[in-house]
Design a protein around this motif. Structure first.
Motif, mmCIF file in Angstrom:
data_model
loop_
_atom_site.group_PDB
_atom_site.id
_atom_site.type_symbol
_atom_site.label_atom_id
_atom_site.label_comp_id
_atom_site.label_asym_id
_atom_site.label_seq_id
_atom_site.Cartn_x
_atom_site.Cartn_y
_atom_site.Cartn_z
ATOM 1 N N PHE A 21 2.155 67.193 75.705
ATOM 2 C CA PHE A 21 3.267 67.204 74.752
ATOM 3 C C PHE A 21 3.458 68.623 74.241
ATOM 4 O O PHE A 21 2.493 69.302 73.876
ATOM 5 N N THR A 22 4.692 69.062 74.222
ATOM 6 C CA THR A 22 4.998 70.377 73.682
ATOM 7 C C THR A 22 6.414 70.352 73.139
ATOM 8 O O THR A 22 7.216 69.480 73.490
ATOM 9 N N ALA A 23 6.709 71.267 72.259
ATOM 10 C CA ALA A 23 8.050 71.366 71.676
ATOM 11 C C ALA A 23 8.668 72.673 72.146
ATOM 12 O O ALA A 23 8.274 73.749 71.680
ATOM 13 N N PRO A 24 9.604 72.631 73.078
ATOM 14 C CA PRO A 24 10.184 73.875 73.590
ATOM 15 C C PRO A 24 11.034 74.569 72.537
ATOM 16 O O PRO A 24 11.504 73.948 71.581
ATOM 17 N N ARG A 25 11.231 75.837 72.714
ATOM 18 C CA ARG A 25 12.208 76.556 71.913
ATOM 19 C C ARG A 25 13.596 76.070 72.312
ATOM 20 O O ARG A 25 13.862 75.785 73.485
ATOM 21 N N THR A 26 14.476 75.946 71.341
ATOM 22 C CA THR A 26 15.816 75.457 71.616
ATOM 23 C C THR A 26 16.862 76.482 71.195
ATOM 24 O O THR A 26 16.667 77.242 70.240
ATOM 25 N N ALA A 27 17.972 76.483 71.910
ATOM 26 C CA ALA A 27 19.097 77.362 71.608
ATOM 27 C C ALA A 27 20.379 76.617 71.925
ATOM 28 O O ALA A 27 20.398 75.734 72.801
ATOM 29 N N PRO A 28 21.473 76.910 71.244
ATOM 30 C CA PRO A 28 22.740 76.235 71.541
ATOM 31 C C PRO A 28 23.105 76.388 73.013
ATOM 32 O O PRO A 28 22.969 77.474 73.587
ATOM 33 N N THR A 29 23.552 75.294 73.616
ATOM 34 C CA THR A 29 23.928 75.335 75.024
ATOM 35 C C THR A 29 25.163 76.189 75.253
ATOM 36 O O THR A 29 25.300 76.829 76.296
ATOM 37 N N THR A 30 26.075 76.194 74.298
ATOM 38 C CA THR A 30 27.296 76.994 74.419
ATOM 39 C C THR A 30 27.468 77.854 73.169
ATOM 40 O O THR A 30 26.917 77.538 72.111
ATOM 41 N N PRO A 31 28.261 78.923 73.274
ATOM 42 C CA PRO A 31 28.507 79.775 72.110
ATOM 43 C C PRO A 31 29.717 79.338 71.292
ATOM 44 O O PRO A 31 30.174 80.093 70.433
ATOM 45 N N LEU A 32 30.250 78.146 71.519
ATOM 46 C CA LEU A 32 31.506 77.746 70.889
ATOM 47 C C LEU A 32 31.426 77.763 69.366
ATOM 48 O O LEU A 32 32.347 78.241 68.685
ATOM 49 N N GLY A 66 24.957 70.104 72.369
ATOM 50 C CA GLY A 66 23.544 70.040 72.695
ATOM 51 C C GLY A 66 22.845 71.382 72.658
ATOM 52 O O GLY A 66 23.413 72.406 72.257
ATOM 53 N N VAL A 67 21.598 71.363 73.090
ATOM 54 C CA VAL A 67 20.773 72.567 73.118
ATOM 55 C C VAL A 67 20.127 72.724 74.490
ATOM 56 O O VAL A 67 20.034 71.770 75.264
ATOM 57 N N THR A 68 19.684 73.931 74.746
ATOM 58 C CA THR A 68 18.950 74.249 75.966
ATOM 59 C C THR A 68 17.491 74.502 75.622
ATOM 60 O O THR A 68 17.188 75.178 74.630
ATOM 61 N N ASP A 69 16.598 73.933 76.414
ATOM 62 C CA ASP A 69 15.163 74.057 76.166
ATOM 63 C C ASP A 69 14.569 75.233 76.928
ATOM 64 O O ASP A 69 14.864 75.431 78.114
ATOM 65 N N THR A 70 13.724 75.999 76.250
ATOM 66 C CA THR A 70 12.940 77.044 76.895
ATOM 67 C C THR A 70 11.470 76.694 76.716
ATOM 68 O O THR A 70 10.947 76.703 75.597
ATOM 69 N N LEU A 71 10.819 76.363 77.818
ATOM 70 C CA LEU A 71 9.415 75.955 77.780
ATOM 71 C C LEU A 71 8.493 77.172 77.770
ATOM 72 O O LEU A 71 8.892 78.268 78.180
ATOM 73 N N PRO A 72 7.263 76.998 77.289
ATOM 74 C CA PRO A 72 6.297 78.090 77.377
ATOM 75 C C PRO A 72 6.162 78.583 78.818
ATOM 76 O O PRO A 72 6.288 77.801 79.767
ATOM 77 N N PRO A 73 5.912 79.887 79.013
ATOM 78 C CA PRO A 73 5.915 80.469 80.371
ATOM 79 C C PRO A 73 4.628 80.194 81.144
ATOM 80 O O PRO A 73 3.853 81.100 81.461
ATOM 81 N N ILE A 74 4.416 78.923 81.456
ATOM 82 C CA ILE A 74 3.251 78.527 82.248
ATOM 83 C C ILE A 74 3.757 77.910 83.546
ATOM 84 O O ILE A 74 4.576 76.983 83.508
#
Length: 300
Positions: free
Chosen positions: A222-233, A108-116
């Motif tokens: 509605f917004t599309a957060p930035r995504t990054a891999p949840t793990t570095p595997l 999966g991925v981890t979501d980073t929402l806009p800084p509001i």
């Protein structure tokens, strides 16, 4: 030694493990217990499960998977992985280790929402990502699209099918001329003054406050957060990645095989299109792909 370790216990991982179990392979499923959709009360658009809590769907899937005698499920985070002579060794944060001939990464991925302030508290309730998953529940209400990346205007063009829509550029993501024409045709209003605060008691939403002090009536964002891999595997193994509109994802072929021999990937970690149904389908392909590779390597 397991035939396959599946890392990730949500829709993609459970689906991959199920098909491997039905092929009578010895499977270990590692589940950190933090599915991406844990913030949503209901899942929608998932055939046969529309409106059910995601936690209930996953609970039933785990129960069904454990009916197969060749399956083991462990709760824990896979923190390290390395190739060994006959496969892979996966280390857990608890200090335990498990080994398998092949891997399926459904991490999966981890979501980073806009800084509001207030967005995180409303995520999955009145701050949403996918209109196909949640748009019907906020139909006919005043809706907003909070720009977060260059694809945000495309999202804004979709939302009017669910309700009157305002696109907030945040002073950064201005639509192109062709997009402005499409906005006019679709009735999308544009607001160039940034949102600085959300109004009302979370997880509900009464409106937004803009940088100039104005307050506008908005019932859902509605917004599309930035995504990054949840793990570095995947990176540890050297799997190739591609750049998606919201972040990187693991590069795979049509069966979920990564660039690293013996490793498959499925779900949100391996696609720019994030959806529970798509994740489950990708898990099917990865599970079958891992099984068939094992058959070719060592026919039973």
């Amino acid at each position: 030694m397991y035939d396959v370790i599946v890392v990730g216990g949500s829709f993609a991982g459970l689906s991959a493990a199920l098909h491997l179990a039905r092929a009578r392979r010895k499977v270990l499923l590692l589940d950190a217990g933090l599915p991406r959709n844990r913030f949503a009360d209901e899942a929608h658009g998932l055939l046969g499960h529309d409106g059910r809590p995601p936690t209930a769907i996953l609970r039933d899937a785990r129960s069904q998977l454990l009916r197969y005698p060749t399956v083991e499920i462990r709760t824990g985070e896979a923190s390290v992985v390395e190739r060994i002579d006959d496969g892979f060794a996966v280390g857990l944060s608890s200090g335990a280790e498990a080994r398998a001939r092949r891997l399926v990464l459904a991490t999966g991925v981890t979501d980073t929402l806009p800084p509001i302030p207030g967005l995180r508290e409303r995520w999955g309730e009145s701050v949403l990502h996918c209109p196909y998953c949640h748009g019907y529940e906020v139909r006919d209400l005043p809706l907003a699209v909070l720009a977060a990346h260059p694809m945000s205007p495309h999202q804004a063009l979709l939302i009017p099918d669910w309700g009157p829509t305002t696109y907030f550029t945040q002073g950064e993501f201005e639509p192109e001329p062709a997009e402005l024409q499409a906005f006019a045709a679709r009735g999308v209003a544009i607001e160039r003054t940034p949102i600085v605060a959300l109004l009302g008691e979370a997880p509900g939403l009464d409106g937004v406050r803009l940088a100039d002090g104005r307050e506008l009536n908005v019932a859902a964002i509605f917004t599309a957060p930035r995504t990054a891999p949840t793990t570095p595997l995947a990176a540890m193994l050297g799997c190739e990645h591609e750049d998606g509109p919201t972040g990187p994802f693991i590069k795979i072929d049509q069966w979920g095989a990564t660039s690293v021999d013996g490793v498959w990937a499925a779900g949100d970690a391996a696609t720019p299109m994030h959806n529970a149904t798509l994740a489950a389908a990708a898990g099917v392909l990865a599970g079958i792909g891992a099984h068939q590779a094992g058959v070719r390597a060592a026919p039973r």
